[in-house]
Design an enzyme around this catalytic site. Structure first.
Site, short mmCIF file in Angstrom:
data_model
loop_
_atom_site.label_atom_id
_atom_site.label_comp_id
_atom_site.label_asym_id
_atom_site.label_seq_id
_atom_site.Cartn_x
_atom_site.Cartn_y
_atom_site.Cartn_z
N LEU A 45 3.79 5.30 5.65
CA LEU A 45 3.01 4.38 6.49
C LEU A 45 2.04 3.61 5.61
O LEU A 45 1.51 4.14 4.63
CB LEU A 45 2.23 5.17 7.54
CG LEU A 45 3.05 6.07 8.45
CD1 LEU A 45 2.14 6.98 9.26
CD2 LEU A 45 3.93 5.24 9.38
N GLY A 64 0.80 -1.22 0.00
CA GLY A 64 0.00 0.00 0.00
C GLY A 64 0.84 1.27 0.00
O GLY A 64 1.85 1.38 -0.70
N CYS A 65 0.42 2.22 0.83
CA CYS A 65 1.08 3.53 0.86
C CYS A 65 2.52 3.47 1.35
O CYS A 65 3.30 4.38 1.09
CB CYS A 65 0.28 4.48 1.74
SG CYS A 65 -1.34 4.90 1.07
N ALA A 66 2.89 2.41 2.05
CA ALA A 66 4.28 2.26 2.50
C ALA A 66 5.19 1.74 1.40
O ALA A 66 6.41 1.69 1.56
CB ALA A 66 4.34 1.31 3.70
N GLY A 67 4.60 1.34 0.27
CA GLY A 67 5.36 0.64 -0.76
C GLY A 67 6.50 1.42 -1.39
O GLY A 67 7.52 0.85 -1.75
#
Length: 356
Positions: free
Chosen positions: A338, A138-141
């Site tokens: 995150l 997700g956004c941490a990728g």
């Protein structure tokens, strides 16, 4: 240590003003909510002015099944990803035969063989490149992809690694899902791609960029319900806990302090704060948790305003802005994102000249 030599970004084909999206959502969901006008304020309050989508707005007005959405994901991901990789290599003046590994990051569609294999065929990249597809971050990728490239370069200091982060979050829109999580996701999510070139310490090419000094990955135990996707017959349904800003405020600072203490730094040493802008409230939680002045998040906020939340590539859009502004030699910063898990990825960066 490794070196971030180049970052390029790629837009999806359709730019849409936030006000246009409000009109479509009002027509689709107006009959399901008595307080639709109050709920639609989230589109104006999020500080997003426009976004890029993989399909025109009218495409979203009709119900689409998982197969149709995913087929468009594959087609557009290969097109956008190929453009980003090609431009990254050209701008870095690196031949495709020099690439040793390909880290591909995405969470908004599915493909086997993975998108990186299809891009390798499209661009006729060398057949012996090590492929490292990462899904579900997700956004941490974006931060995780750069971190894994750094790990590879530590093991192989002569290596050149491309990191492609690509998301088509708009294709996860659920026309029949009247949950507030879907409404919030619709107000935030966008499409985009970013490609970075990360090189090992033995690479002799000259140029300015960020050295990666240290990294840290952290998983919050038993937090699967904070953020992610529910996979259903219609496709991917967004999971957003309303407590995300509070979780960031309470959990992030001890996590950052642990990382900084490990490398002998303090928050005062963070000259550049390269943060994934998950949303306006997330940026405010960063500021409150870490005691940062608002100016530290200006670049992240600017990317959010122009592009929305593209999930994994977004932090690389922010990183590109910092790199184009040419920090002074020796200036340091924290790159952080995150994502689902609930998790965080952090990298300590230092600006300098490679091959000097």
């Amino acid at each position: 240590m490794s070196f971030i030599r180049k970052v390029v970004t790629e837009h999806a084909p359709y730019h849409v003003d936030q006000k246009e999206i409000v009109g479509v959502v009002r027509n689709l969901f107006g009959g399901h909510y008595e307080d639709i006008e109050r709920l639609l304020r989230v589109f104006g309050n999020g500080q997003i002015e426009g976004r890029y989508f993989a399909a025109p707005l009218e495409w979203f007005e009709r119900e689409r099944g998982l197969e149709e959405k995913n087929q468009l994901y594959i087609e557009e991901a290969v097109r956008m990803g190929s453009n980003a990789v090609k431009r990254c290599l050209e701008e870095a003046e690196v031949e495709k035969e020099e690439i040793d590994a390909f880290v591909f990051v995405s969470s908004s569609g599915m493909a086997t063989p993975t998108i990186d294999a299809r891009i390798m065929n499209e661009l006729r990249l060398p057949v012996h490149i090590k492929r490292l597809p990462l899904w579900g971050l997700g956004c941490a990728g974006g931060a995780a992809g750069i971190s894994r490239a750094h790990d590879y370069c530590l093991a192989y200091p002569d290596a050149k690694v491309i990191v492609l982060c690509l998301e088509l979050c708009s294709l996860t829109f659920q026309r029949s899902d009247t949950s507030k999580s879907n409404l919030i996701g619709t107000s935030l999510f966008a499409d985009g791609a970013a490609c970075a070139l990360v090189t090992g310490r033995n690479d002799q090419a000259k140029g300015s960029g960020f050295f990666i000094r240290e990294t840290q990955s952290t998983l919050m135990q038993d937090s699967e319900d904070v953020m992610g996707w529910d996979v259903k017959d219609e496709g991917l349904h967004v999971v957003f806990s309303r407590d995300i800003p509070k979780i960031i405020e309470s959990w992030l600072k001890p996590n950052v302090d642990l990382f900084l203490d490990k490398i002998g730094k303090t928050s005062a040493d963070i000259k550049h704060f390269v943060a994934h802008p998950g949303g306006k409230k997330v940026l405010a939680a960063y500021e409150k948790s870490l005691g940062l002045p608002k100016e530290k998040t200006d670049t992240s906020r600017g990317v959010l305003t122009q592009y929305g939340n593209m999930s994994s590539p977004t932090v690389l859009f922010v990183l590109k802005e910092f790199m184009e502004n040419k920090p002074k030699s020796g200036e340091e910063g924290l790159l952080t994102a995150l994502g689902p898990g609930f998790s965080s990825e952090m990298l300590w960066l230092e600006w300098g000249e490679a091959g000097a």
